[in-house]
Design a protein around this motif. Sequence first.
Motif, PDB file in Angstrom:
ATOM      1  N   MET A   1       0.823  -1.205   0.000  1.00 51.63           N
ATOM      2  CA  MET A   1       0.000   0.000   0.000  1.00 51.63           C
ATOM      3  C   MET A   1       0.859   1.258   0.000  1.00 51.63           C
ATOM      4  SD  MET A   1      -3.089  -1.092   2.518  1.00 51.63           S
ATOM      5  CE  MET A   1      -2.902   0.414   3.475  1.00 51.63           C
ATOM      6  N   PHE A   2       1.858   1.274   0.881  1.00 56.52           N
ATOM      7  CA  PHE A   2       2.687   2.472   0.960  1.00 56.52           C
ATOM      8  C   PHE A   2       3.506   2.673  -0.304  1.00 56.52           C
ATOM      9  CE2 PHE A   2       1.536   2.476   5.376  1.00 56.52           C
ATOM     10  CZ  PHE A   2       1.504   3.839   5.668  1.00 56.52           C
TER      11      PHE A   2
ATOM     12  N   GLY B   1       2.379   6.809  -6.509  1.00 58.55           N
ATOM     13  CA  GLY B   1       1.308   7.713  -6.921  1.00 58.55           C
ATOM     14  C   GLY B   1       1.709   9.169  -6.733  1.00 58.55           C
ATOM     15  N   VAL B   2       2.234   9.482  -5.543  1.00 63.92           N
ATOM     16  CA  VAL B   2       2.657  10.859  -5.254  1.00 63.92           C
ATOM     17  C   VAL B   2       3.751  11.292  -6.223  1.00 63.92           C
ATOM     18  CG1 VAL B   2       3.809  12.325  -3.540  1.00 63.92           C
ATOM     19  CG2 VAL B   2       1.989  10.746  -2.827  1.00 63.92           C
ATOM     20  N   TRP B   3       4.687  10.387  -6.446  1.00 61.78           N
ATOM     21  CA  TRP B   3       5.797  10.656  -7.362  1.00 61.78           C
ATOM     22  C   TRP B   3       5.256  10.940  -8.771  1.00 61.78           C
ATOM     23  CZ3 TRP B   3       9.626   6.087  -8.734  1.00 61.78           C
ATOM     24  CH2 TRP B   3      10.560   6.537  -9.700  1.00 61.78           C
ATOM     25  N   GLU B   4       4.347  10.079  -9.206  1.00 65.74           N
ATOM     26  CA  GLU B   4       3.757  10.238 -10.539  1.00 65.74           C
ATOM     27  C   GLU B   4       3.140  11.634 -10.684  1.00 65.74           C
ATOM     28  OE1 GLU B   4       3.549   7.615 -13.025  1.00 65.74           O
ATOM     29  OE2 GLU B   4       2.953   9.297 -14.311  1.00 65.74           O
ATOM     30  N   ILE B   5       2.342  12.016  -9.659  1.00 63.29           N
ATOM     31  CA  ILE B   5       1.658  13.321  -9.711  1.00 63.29           C
ATOM     32  C   ILE B   5       2.674  14.456  -9.656  1.00 63.29           C
ATOM     33  CG2 ILE B   5       0.051  14.853  -8.492  1.00 63.29           C
ATOM     34  CD1 ILE B   5      -1.320  12.169  -7.524  1.00 63.29           C
ATOM     35  N   ALA B   6       3.636  14.317  -8.713  1.00 63.67           N
ATOM     36  CA  ALA B   6       4.586  15.408  -8.506  1.00 63.67           C
ATOM     37  C   ALA B   6       5.444  15.652  -9.737  1.00 63.67           C
ATOM     38  CB  ALA B   6       5.458  15.108  -7.281  1.00 63.67           C
TER      39      ALA B   6
END
Lengths: 286, 266
Positions: free
Chosen positions: A41-42, A48-53
């Motif tokens: 999960m983490f 996910g955060v990396w992808e968005i950032a």
Amino acid sequence: MAIKADVLKMDLGSEGFLAALMPRVLGGLRYVATRVLPPVMFLALIIGVWEIACSGPDATLPPPSVVIEDTWVLISDPFFDKGNLDKGLFWHLASSLKRVAIGFALAASIGIALGVLIGQSTLAFRGLDPIFQVLRTVPPLAWLPLSLAAFRNADPSAIFVIAITAIWPIILNTAVGIRNIPQDYRNVAQVLRLNGFEYFFKVMLPATVPFMFTGLKIGIGLSWLAIVAAEMLIGGVGIGFFIWDAWNSSLISEIILALIYVGLVGFMLDRLIAFIGNRIGGYAQQ
Amino acid sequence: MSAYLSFENVGMIFKGANGPFIALRDIELKIERGEFVALIGHSGCGKSTLLNIVAGLLRATTGGVLLQGKEVSEPGPDRAVVFQNHSLLPWLSVYDNVRLAVDKVHGRTKTSAERDEWTRHNLALVGMDHALEKRPQEISGGMKQRVGIARALAMEPKVLLLDEPFGALDALTRATLQDTVMELQAKLKNTVIMITHDVDEAVLLSDRVVMMTNGPAATIGEVMEVKLPRPRNRLQLASDPEYNRCRQQILEFLYARHRAPAAHAA
Ligand SMILES: Nc1ncnc2c1ncn2[C@@H]1O[C@H](COP(=O)(O)OP(=O)(O)O)[C@@H](O)[C@H]1O
Ligand SMILES: [Mg+2]
């Protein structure tokens, strides 16, 4: 799951088998839920955060989707070899691991011997311990120019850097282990009149093994840290130089992929030593 | 004719950081073959020091210990020790812990098959033949001490030295081990010195109780014979006048005349 249970049931021809299987299945599920699920999960969250950032137009680093796209050739075929430095990641990792293996083996054998010496002899301890305490604070890469000057050759220099980096925790932990042998064991050995040889193999070595492996575990971690840095400077085939080379060619995705591999290999090395240590010195766990 | 084991004017001075520390002085004692002697005294008075001198693990600063007329100068299997704890090697199984001693002591005189047999025999004596392959950390404290005793017995010592062997055990385990020791003693007739701080244990097990004064400079304050017939039974002894007289005498020595120093009593 139901199908699998059915098959097993037929195999054993036992009525109560499903009932007997339930706790195991539940145990397995609980393990997955408590141990496997959280990291997955983490990891998903981080990616996910990396992808968005990194998806914006001003991003300096590629998002994960681009990393995979860019490095698909490297991921899909780690074994290609087009001569010179143009090789798959497997070959780079393998030659780094080979250097680490030689350097670490040297560090382990010399380190354990020196550890036994300063653990056993008060004179050796008083004489050598201060020197070791100073030397062990020298950063690994600071040794590199000196070893290049001495060996005039990239490979032995890298191996020397590995050995000199890994040796300190091995020496110091082995010595601590020997100094910590309970007086009772020494007394037993004396009452039995074990000779020096028997004492070494039947009491001292087994009593020290858990400490030794603490040192070896720290040592292997340090070796892996040092090899990547050293290879960046000496060049040739190796994961360190691969990263440096990628940076020089501005292939950021390749750097990221290499970092992931470096992390995974380092983790496996750590676990390997821990596994061997538990096998040999597992009595200390209880 | 000199005694089997004799303490001749034994004194011990430790050279500590704050100057010399006189632990023991003027210890005189004679022990006959086959005798069971309990050594009792407050904690820190020097009991272990005295036992370690017999074992040869420490050298007396003055005087010495003679075993069959020969001075004890180094440790050896003829003076086997059972320590209070931590003395089984945790990386060896129960069997191998005893076998190590058997191989070392009887390696020249017994064949491999005989040594195997002797190892099993001694573990059976203490009732531990059911756990040969267990590691020390897998068995209880009482069982560990049983194995320690088996290892010591397997050396066929001239003197068996026990340093508070049951000090760390609960009362029930301690009682069953005391019974085992009594049975073994009836069978094997070893010469035994056993340190204890348990008054009942001292009276129950021994032929003589040696009471030590408090340190520093501890010495033997009193020696009492226990004139109770064997085999002894703890239930019957509870109402035995001689048993109670012995207990009383030790209690008086320890708590009326030689109270524990304040530091320990706290
Ligand atoms: N190696 C040593 N150096 C200095 N003092 C010691 C040493 N061993 C024991 N002593 C001291 O000698 C005294 C007796 O100790 P010990 O024989 O262990 O007592 P006991 O076994 O009766 O509890 C204690 O005061 C202890 O601090
Ligand atoms: Mg003691």
